[in-house]
Write an enzyme that holds these catalytic residues in place. Sequence first.
Site, PDB file in Angstrom:
ATOM      1  CD  GLU A 136       3.641  -3.853 -11.661  1.00 31.25           C
ATOM      2  OE1 GLU A 136       3.481  -2.764 -11.093  1.00 31.25           O
ATOM      3  OE2 GLU A 136       3.150  -4.926 -11.244  1.00 31.25           O
ATOM      4  N   GLY A 165      -5.594  -4.754  -8.505  1.00 30.28           N
ATOM      5  CA  GLY A 165      -6.083  -4.289  -7.207  1.00 30.28           C
ATOM      6  C   GLY A 165      -7.586  -4.359  -7.028  1.00 30.28           C
ATOM      7  N   GLY A 203       1.525   7.914 -15.710  1.00 34.16           N
ATOM      8  CA  GLY A 203       2.724   7.823 -16.524  1.00 34.16           C
ATOM      9  C   GLY A 203       2.611   6.734 -17.563  1.00 34.16           C
ATOM     10  CG  ASP A 224     -10.176  -8.342 -10.477  1.00 32.62           C
ATOM     11  OD1 ASP A 224     -11.290  -7.776 -10.437  1.00 32.62           O
ATOM     12  OD2 ASP A 224      -9.604  -8.656 -11.533  1.00 32.62           O
ATOM     13  CB  THR A 225      -6.772 -10.111  -5.792  1.00 28.77           C
ATOM     14  OG1 THR A 225      -5.626  -9.460  -6.354  1.00 28.77           O
ATOM     15  CG2 THR A 225      -7.454 -10.954  -6.859  1.00 28.77           C
TER      16      THR A 225
END
Length: 587
Positions: free
Chosen positions: A98, A32, A64, A34-35
């Site tokens: 992720e 986030g 978490g 960065d882009t």
Amino acid sequence: MSYSSASDSASVSAADPSLLAGEYDVFLNFCGIDTRYGFTDYLYTSLHSVGVRTFRDNNQIRVGKEIGPELVKAINDSKISIPIFSKNYACMKWCLLELAQMVQCMKNGGQMIFPIFYDVDPHDVQHQRGSYEEAFRQHRKRRYDKKVIQEWKNALKKVGQLKGLELKKETGGHEGELVKIIKDKVLEFLKQNNKHEYLDLVGMPSRIEKMEEFLNIHSDNVRCIGIHGMGGLGKTTIAEVIYDKYQHHFDCHSFLKDVRETSKSRNGIVHLQNQLRSDILKTKISDIDDYNEGIRKIKDAVHEKEVLIVLDDVSEKSQIDRLAGSWKWFHARSRIIITTRNEEVLRAFKHTCHRDGHPEVYASYKPDYLNNDDSLELFSKYAFMSKSPPEGYDILSKNIVSTAAGLPLVLVVTGSSLYGETDKDLWDEKFKELKSIPAEEVQEKLRLSYDSLSGVQKEIFLDIACLFLGWNKSNPCYMWDDCGFYPRNVLNVLVRMSIITVGDDDILGMHDQLRDLGRHIACEGKLDECGRWSRLWDCDKAFEVYTTDQYDIRSASNPFTPLLAPNGPVRSHVDCAYKGGFKGGER
């Protein structure tokens, strides 16, 4: 996705309502800081504007130790995951968590990962160099579990090896141009992916699972798989599903349809060689003039690339020799799939692999016939547009299904012919007709559907089977209009009966069993007397007929007299038609 905090509290963030929407087409994974408000926002907006269901997490702060079930579901349910690698990507544990989940999905379910290298080199991602090396140094200082860190590194290595897009290399740093390229590639992938939602194809999941065992997509070896069995068994459909699902795992891919039929035409094998080489080199090429030259050029083209090649409906060993030669031609991790009715043509390929001490390279697969339950479901899908027969038609349906011997093509065509028919006496009559034909006589079963057509419908079916396969429907429609055939209505009937197909681009097609049936009918059983055929589709035979006076046009009783197109039999095997020639454009 990135987050400006890496706090390790035990709580899991609340779900964003957008997460509950169900399946996504694309999952965006990005850093986030960065882009988020630049490239990623532009990409998300561009995909959303063309109807691509795109997941982008809007929470800037995550807490978490693990990603929540909502995020896991969003990743698992997406067809494409797009990680956007940037300078600070590896600093964010959530990006890495992720990514590891995405790689797991790719291994388990064949999900496509399409990496974007925003302002980093792919090798820095793959080998954790530069800012990525420093990021992992910090992760170790925070005492993250060593196994988790290794899992992140493995995920970066795996995805860093995949074919993706580099901002600087692809567009010289122009972000808008790169977004357009990504959008086009996503749309193309989704188009191919949606072509076969194979889980909805009756009896298909188990077949695909078996093929995936043979394919072994993660093996570093070359793999050659032969799919064999009688016509109408679903071999081509299986190959199409596998091709659509896995083509993006390879540098290049090519699907050569109807090898048997195309090879019969003049310079047909050379045409296939040019098509294959064009697909591999990703540019239109037609510089092969003879098949020996083509063999050399194909060998050179595939040697340095990981390729997926499908040779569909091969009938002779020589066709394999001239298109796929030897497994030694191919780069490691390449896959070659061959469909054929005749297992014998595969034996030489198998023998070569065994002789060379690499029996693991080759595998053969004969799909099973559909079981009773799947047969009934497939028949019902076309006869009733439902998964099972309605009340009162259960026994009749099971009786008819029992005559199809589990052959998908027979079930589809028979079911389509009974769609909307409520007269149970007619159903019983259909059952008796089918029962009287031996199970292996597929064409005789299909002929019952042909016999049920009207005169004009039969003529148009035969025209397509003999002359117009692969043509845009508008061209022969000019001729059929002049004959007073009302062709558009007839085409709709033939499509509804599953006798022909009309593609999105209006191209006419049909199953090769139905094509062969039509041509046998056109020959009137006189295979050696082509002057008496109602249609001539082979250039050499047409030339023979009209240069040896085998056919007297003036005395012919058949009103549908076969004639050469104005330019004679020099262009292709479909340049023959009714008296009067064609109107309209070229094929």
